[in-house]
Scaffold this active site. Structure first.
Site, PDB file in Angstrom:
ATOM      1  N   CYS A 286       0.828  -1.212   0.000  1.00  0.00           N
ATOM      2  CA  CYS A 286       0.000   0.000   0.000  1.00  0.00           C
ATOM      3  C   CYS A 286       0.864   1.265   0.000  1.00  0.00           C
ATOM      4  O   CYS A 286       1.547   1.536  -0.980  1.00  0.00           O
ATOM      5  CB  CYS A 286      -0.995  -0.051   1.158  1.00  0.00           C
TER       6      CYS A 286
ATOM      7  N   HIS B 271      -3.823  -5.024   0.857  1.00  0.00           N
ATOM      8  CA  HIS B 271      -3.281  -5.375   2.180  1.00  0.00           C
ATOM      9  C   HIS B 271      -3.356  -6.883   2.413  1.00  0.00           C
ATOM     10  O   HIS B 271      -4.249  -7.358   3.134  1.00  0.00           O
ATOM     11  CB  HIS B 271      -4.052  -4.627   3.277  1.00  0.00           C
TER      12      HIS B 271
ATOM     13  N   GLU C 268      -1.689  -8.641   4.333  1.00  0.00           N
ATOM     14  CA  GLU C 268      -1.497  -9.014   5.753  1.00  0.00           C
ATOM     15  C   GLU C 268      -2.834  -9.146   6.480  1.00  0.00           C
ATOM     16  O   GLU C 268      -2.916  -9.857   7.485  1.00  0.00           O
ATOM     17  CB  GLU C 268      -0.587  -7.983   6.460  1.00  0.00           C
TER      18      GLU C 268
END
Ligand code: MN
Length: 238
Positions: free
Chosen positions: A110, A213, A215
Site C-alpha cells: 500500500c 493489504h 497481511e
C-alpha cells in the site's frame, strides 16, 4: 529464523500525548509464519544508523500508512492530500534507497508501494478521485479482510509466479496510487479502472509492491500468505 526482516512502523500518539511507533500484528505474524524474524523499525533518520540497519537486515517490509509528502515526487500538495508524517517519510525514503542500492529484497504494501515507486523515480496520484476519471471505490467500507474489487495479474511477472496469472479479488484501502511507474519497474496487476495494483523491479533480485493489504487477508485466504513466503524465501541468510 535467522533472516531478519525490518518492518517499518507508523507514527502513533497515545492519549497522554506520548509519541511512539505502531506496527500491526498481522504483518509480523505473516513474517513469522514464513520463517523470518520480524524487527519493527524505529522512527530514526540518522544516515549511519540506517546504513547499519540496511547492512544487518536481510529484507525490508514497507508497511501501509498515511500519505507520502508529494515533494518526494516533485509536486506541491493538492487539497485532497491526506495526513503526512515527515519523519516516517524521510526514514522510509532513505532505507528504501539503501536496500535498492544493496539489491536486498523489499516487499512493499500500500503506502509502501507508493514510497518505493517515488524512491525509485516514479510519481503518484495524490488523490485518485480528484485526479483520475471513472475510478472504482478503492477505500472500501467493509472489514479489513474483505476482498472488494478484482485485479488482473500480468502473466510472466514474479507476481504471476506467486499468485498465478488471471483475476483475483483483493481488499482496498487507498486513495493514492502509482501514477508514473519508476524506471526499471513493470506493472504486475491492475484494477478494471486501470489503477495500478502491483508492480515489481526487473533489475533487482526481489523488489515487489502490492497496493492491497495481504497481511489482513492471509488468515482467511491462505493464497495471500504466498506473498510473504516468496519474500522471506528470497532473503538470503548471512
Ligand atoms: Mn484498490
Amino acid at each position: 529464523m535467522h533472516r531478519l526482516i525490518g518492518v517499518t512502523s507508523s507514527v502513533s500518539v497515545l492519549r497522554s500525548g506520548v509519541e511512539g511507533i505502531f506496527a500491526g500484528d498481522d504483518y509480523t505474524a505473516a513474517i513469522v509464519k514464513a520463517g523470518g524474524l520480524p524487527v519493527v523499525l524505529p522512527m530514526i533518520t540518522e544516515d549511519d544508523a540506517l546504513a547499519a540497519l540496511a547492512d544487518r537486515l536481510h529484507g525490508l517490509l514497507l508497511t501501509g500508512g498515511v500519505d507520502l509528502d508529494p515533494a518526494y515526487f516533485g509536486e506541491q500538495p493538492i487539497p485532497q492530500l491526506g495526513e503526512v508524517t515527515p519523519v516516517r517519510d524521510e526514514m522510509e525514503w532513505k532505507l528504501t534507497n539503501l536496500f535498492l542500492a544493496r539489491n536486498k529484497p523489499i516487499f512493499a504494501i500500500c503506502r509502501g508501494m507508493q514510497v518505493l515507486n517515488a524512491a525509485a523515480g516514479g510519481s503518484l496520484y495524490q488523490d485518485l478521485a480528484a485526479q483520475k476519471r471513472g475510478v472504482l471505490q478503492h477505500a472500501q467500507r467493509a472489514p479489513r479482510w474483505h476482498a472488494s474489487h478484482e485485479v488482473t495479474v500480468v502473466p510472466g511477472t514474479k507476481l504471476a509466479e506467486i499468485l498465478g496469472a488471471g483475476t483475483i479479488r483483493v481488499n482496498s484501502f487507498h486513495h493514492q496510487a502509482v501514477r508514473r511507474v519508476a524506471p526499471g519497474f513493470v506493472v504486475s496487476a491492475t484494477a478494471l479502472d486501470g489503477v495500478i495494483e502491483a508492480f515489481e523491479s526487473t533489475g533487482h533480485r526481489y523488489v515487489v509492491g502490492v497496493q492491497w493489504h495481504p497481511e489482513n487477508m492471509w488468515q482467511r485466504q491462505p493464497i495471500f500468505h504466498k506473498l510473504f513466503q516468496a519474500f522471506v524465501d528470497s532473503c538470503e541468510e548471512t
